[in-house]
Write a protein that holds these residues in place. Structure first.
Motif, PDB file in Angstrom:
ATOM      1  N   LYS A 162      45.153  28.263  18.281  1.00 27.23           N
ATOM      2  CA  LYS A 162      43.745  28.420  17.884  1.00 27.23           C
ATOM      3  C   LYS A 162      42.884  28.783  19.102  1.00 27.23           C
ATOM      4  N   PRO A 163      41.754  29.476  18.887  1.00 28.46           N
ATOM      5  CA  PRO A 163      40.904  29.879  20.011  1.00 28.46           C
ATOM      6  C   PRO A 163      40.277  28.673  20.730  1.00 28.46           C
ATOM      7  N   LEU A 164      40.102  28.834  22.027  1.00 27.50           N
ATOM      8  CA  LEU A 164      39.556  27.773  22.880  1.00 27.50           C
ATOM      9  C   LEU A 164      38.212  28.197  23.469  1.00 27.50           C
ATOM     10  N   CYS A 165      37.175  27.410  23.162  1.00 26.71           N
ATOM     11  CA  CYS A 165      35.871  27.545  23.821  1.00 26.71           C
ATOM     12  C   CYS A 165      35.772  26.430  24.864  1.00 26.71           C
ATOM     13  N   ILE A 166      35.371  26.781  26.064  1.00 24.92           N
ATOM     14  CA  ILE A 166      35.076  25.712  27.027  1.00 24.92           C
ATOM     15  C   ILE A 166      33.595  25.754  27.352  1.00 24.92           C
ATOM     16  N   HIS A 167      33.034  24.574  27.597  1.00 29.37           N
ATOM     17  CA  HIS A 167      31.607  24.438  27.866  1.00 29.37           C
ATOM     18  C   HIS A 167      31.444  23.966  29.310  1.00 29.37           C
ATOM     19  N   VAL A 168      30.867  24.819  30.145  1.00 33.48           N
ATOM     20  CA  VAL A 168      30.693  24.490  31.565  1.00 33.48           C
ATOM     21  C   VAL A 168      29.292  23.899  31.756  1.00 33.48           C
ATOM     22  N   HIS A 169      29.246  22.582  31.905  1.00 33.73           N
ATOM     23  CA  HIS A 169      27.969  21.893  32.132  1.00 33.73           C
ATOM     24  C   HIS A 169      27.622  21.867  33.612  1.00 33.73           C
ATOM     25  N   ALA A 170      28.644  21.992  34.454  1.00 31.67           N
ATOM     26  CA  ALA A 170      28.466  22.072  35.915  1.00 31.67           C
ATOM     27  C   ALA A 170      29.783  22.536  36.497  1.00 31.67           C
ATOM     28  N   THR A 171      29.725  23.145  37.680  1.00 29.36           N
ATOM     29  CA  THR A 171      30.953  23.473  38.407  1.00 29.36           C
ATOM     30  C   THR A 171      30.996  22.624  39.667  1.00 29.36           C
ATOM     31  N   ASP A 172      32.151  22.610  40.302  1.00 29.15           N
ATOM     32  CA  ASP A 172      32.249  21.810  41.532  1.00 29.15           C
ATOM     33  C   ASP A 172      31.400  22.397  42.654  1.00 29.15           C
ATOM     34  N   PHE A 173      30.995  23.645  42.531  1.00 24.52           N
ATOM     35  CA  PHE A 173      30.077  24.223  43.513  1.00 24.52           C
ATOM     36  C   PHE A 173      28.714  23.538  43.418  1.00 24.52           C
ATOM     37  N   ASP A 174      28.322  23.134  42.213  1.00 21.52           N
ATOM     38  CA  ASP A 174      27.061  22.403  42.030  1.00 21.52           C
ATOM     39  C   ASP A 174      27.177  20.978  42.557  1.00 21.52           C
ATOM     40  N   ARG A 175      28.277  20.311  42.189  1.00 18.33           N
ATOM     41  CA  ARG A 175      28.422  18.895  42.520  1.00 18.33           C
ATOM     42  C   ARG A 175      28.615  18.649  44.007  1.00 18.33           C
ATOM     43  N   SER A 176      29.180  19.626  44.724  1.00 20.14           N
ATOM     44  CA  SER A 176      29.597  19.376  46.112  1.00 20.14           C
ATOM     45  C   SER A 176      28.776  20.116  47.157  1.00 20.14           C
ATOM     46  N   ARG A 177      27.739  20.849  46.725  1.00 21.46           N
ATOM     47  CA  ARG A 177      26.959  21.693  47.629  1.00 21.46           C
ATOM     48  C   ARG A 177      27.880  22.647  48.400  1.00 21.46           C
ATOM     49  N   GLY A 178      28.862  23.166  47.709  1.00 22.91           N
ATOM     50  CA  GLY A 178      29.734  24.164  48.320  1.00 22.91           C
ATOM     51  C   GLY A 178      31.018  23.637  48.927  1.00 22.91           C
ATOM     52  N   LYS A 179      31.099  22.317  49.163  1.00 22.50           N
ATOM     53  CA  LYS A 179      32.330  21.729  49.731  1.00 22.50           C
ATOM     54  C   LYS A 179      33.280  21.400  48.579  1.00 22.50           C
ATOM     55  N   VAL A 180      33.873  22.448  48.057  1.00 20.99           N
ATOM     56  CA  VAL A 180      34.596  22.340  46.795  1.00 20.99           C
ATOM     57  C   VAL A 180      35.916  21.593  46.946  1.00 20.99           C
ATOM     58  N   ASN A 181      36.165  20.695  45.980  1.00 12.45           N
ATOM     59  CA  ASN A 181      37.435  19.978  45.908  1.00 12.45           C
ATOM     60  C   ASN A 181      38.461  20.935  45.299  1.00 12.45           C
ATOM     61  N   ILE A 198      33.697  31.230  27.362  1.00 16.63           N
ATOM     62  CA  ILE A 198      33.184  30.249  28.317  1.00 16.63           C
ATOM     63  C   ILE A 198      31.678  30.160  28.118  1.00 16.63           C
ATOM     64  N   MET A 199      31.201  29.010  27.661  1.00 16.93           N
ATOM     65  CA  MET A 199      29.762  28.791  27.481  1.00 16.93           C
ATOM     66  C   MET A 199      29.211  28.085  28.718  1.00 16.93           C
ATOM     67  N   CYS A 200      28.166  28.650  29.303  1.00 19.60           N
ATOM     68  CA  CYS A 200      27.558  28.085  30.509  1.00 19.60           C
ATOM     69  C   CYS A 200      26.131  27.659  30.195  1.00 19.60           C
ATOM     70  N   VAL A 201      25.709  26.542  30.766  1.00 15.49           N
ATOM     71  CA  VAL A 201      24.403  25.977  30.407  1.00 15.49           C
ATOM     72  C   VAL A 201      23.220  26.735  31.007  1.00 15.49           C
ATOM     73  N   SER A 202      23.501  27.749  31.841  1.00 14.69           N
ATOM     74  CA  SER A 202      22.435  28.584  32.391  1.00 14.69           C
ATOM     75  C   SER A 202      23.030  29.889  32.900  1.00 14.69           C
ATOM     76  N   GLU A 203      22.166  30.865  33.111  1.00 12.56           N
ATOM     77  CA  GLU A 203      22.603  32.128  33.709  1.00 12.56           C
ATOM     78  C   GLU A 203      23.052  31.878  35.148  1.00 12.56           C
ATOM     79  N   LEU A 204      22.406  30.920  35.801  1.00 12.70           N
ATOM     80  CA  LEU A 204      22.788  30.502  37.155  1.00 12.70           C
ATOM     81  C   LEU A 204      24.268  30.094  37.183  1.00 12.70           C
ATOM     82  N   THR A 205      24.658  29.250  36.232  1.00 10.87           N
ATOM     83  CA  THR A 205      26.051  28.794  36.138  1.00 10.87           C
ATOM     84  C   THR A 205      26.960  29.936  35.712  1.00 10.87           C
ATOM     85  N   ARG A 206      26.474  30.784  34.817  1.00 14.69           N
ATOM     86  CA  ARG A 206      27.278  31.931  34.364  1.00 14.69           C
ATOM     87  C   ARG A 206      27.666  32.813  35.550  1.00 14.69           C
TER      88      ARG A 206
END
Length: 424
Positions: A162-181, A198-206
């Protein structure tokens, strides 16, 4: 009827962060469409969740190892969150030998809930359980919220096709100020690579998803968050009149690097050099809380600061209604629902230009997170200019009242339909 198998990590009233609020809003928005049926998987529900919009499936009650149990045992152990009938149906779909994982008397894996120190282990266990669920539950489409549930979503897709939609509420770039895990990045990218949408909560995240995770722009869509209408109980909370009294400027959120709390203190210091008639409320908790208390003390403004700690439910709205200004100085904010909640309460709002909600909000003041002078000027002006306060209060509330989860639900339903039509 579109049947959705949804994977989430938290849900009201057990809120650990913004993910619970967004997940609930999305479920409500989809339910309001009238022809969408959601089964929402949660690691450790408590049985007191609102199940009007989504049927909650307790992953900590799903058997992964066969146990010869009775109805009485099931009711005693997990009766609040699962029926014996569903337990037995799930047990019939155990597909692998999971004896190497610690399980309880029902053959189920326990979860700590929230974000424990063994989070990666819990994510892996959740994904294994998803295999049993996907073999048992009838569904048309998969919707997985944030990186914690992406492995489960991938597993369900591989089993069902079945098709998979993922919802990106944040990425690790947001959480870590660039110091990505790298582990988190790997899980996020794997989820994106396997997703049909892939659904992103903003164009910024997109844009982050497209550039940093190398995803095709065609399958990445912007899906801004919203707010639910205030309940009569919340509407009834009075707004104190601070005319001729001390004004209150509030920060409410996780006191972490991502949220820019130090810029709030720096701006407050500039304001207090001009007037001592303003108090600053620093509501929330996080790993930078002690540092912020020390910073306020170093600047000799600690007597103007109040740290009430983490708030949830009605407390949040009481705090917002008691405020003359709400400030969100986030360094990197994928969306940020709290400014919308503040504006609903009639509280003028200052947000950073580096926040996703800045893309859809007009009746608020936007500043760069690092521009403490502009932030301080905005705080001072709203507190001392009654006309500006009223303008932002009235127009902000009117604007936010039009940003509803029902509209979000309609957009997501359209994406579901497009994905399902490709499958036929």
């Amino acid at each position: 009827m579109i049947k959705v198998l949804m994977f989430g990590w938290e849900y009201p009233p057990h809120v650990y962060g913004g993910l619970a609020t967004a997940n609930f809003g999305i479920a409500e928005g989809l339910y309001s469409q009238g022809d969408i049926d959601i089964t929402l998987c949660l690691p450790r529900p408590f049985g007191d969740e609102d199940q009007r919009a989504a049927k909650i499936l307790a992953m900590n009650a799903v058997p992964v190892v066969w146990r010869d149990t009775t109805i009485e045992q099931i009711n005693r152990k997990v009766g609040k969150v699962m029926t014996p009938d569903l337990y037995f149906r799930l047990r019939n779909h155990i597909y692998n030998d999971f004896n190497h994982i610690r399980t309880n008397e029902l053959g189920s894996i326990e979860f700590a809930g929230g974000y424990p120190s063994n989070l990666n282990e819990e994510i892996n266990n959740y994904s294994a359980i998803a295999g049993v669920v996907a073999r048992t539950i009838d569904f048309d489409i998969i919707h997985a919220h944030d990186w914690l549930t992406f492995p489960a979503g991938i597993h369900a897709k591989k089993i069902s096709g079945k098709p998979l939609c993922i919802h990106v509420h944040a990425t690790d770039f947001d959480r870590s100020r660039g110091k990505v895990n790298p582990v988190v990045y790997g899980i996020e990218k794997n989820g994106m690579d396997h997703a049909d949408c892939i659904m992103c909560v903003s164009e910024l995240t997109r844009q982050t998803v497209i550039t940093q995770y190398h995803q095709s722009p065609g399958k990445v869509v912007t899906m801004h968050n919203a707010v639910y209408p205030l309940s009569p109980e919340i509407e009834a909370i009075p707004r104190p009149d601070h005319t001729d009294k001390e004004k209150i400027v509030t920060f409410l959120g996780r006191i972490t690097m991502q949220k820019g709390p130090e810029y709030f203190v720096e701006a407050a210091d500039l304001v207090l050099q001009r007037t001592r008639n303003i108090r600053f409320c620093f509501a929330g908790s996080g790993d930078m809380m002690e540092k912020m208390i020390c910073l306020a003390a170093e600047k000799d403004i600690a007597d103007r600061f109040h740290f009430p700690g983490f708030m949830r439910g009605k407390e949040v709205y009481e705090c917002l209604k008691n405020s003359d200004v709400y400030v969100m100085p986030s360094v990197s904010e994928p969306f940020g629902i709290s400014p919308l909640e503040a504006m609903q309460c009639g509280t003028p709002t200052i947000i950073s230009k580096q926040s996703g909600c800045a893309e859809i909000l007009n009746n608020c003041i936007k500043v760069d997170y690092w521009d403490i002078h502009a932030m301080a000027d905005a705080m001072y002006s709203i507190c001392n200019n009654e006309s500006l306060f009223k303008y932002l209060q009235e127009n902000g509330k009117r604007e936010v009242d039009e940003i509803t989860w029902k509209k979000v639900g309609a957009k997501i339903k359209k994406i579901y339909q497009q994905l399902l039509s490709k499958q036929l």
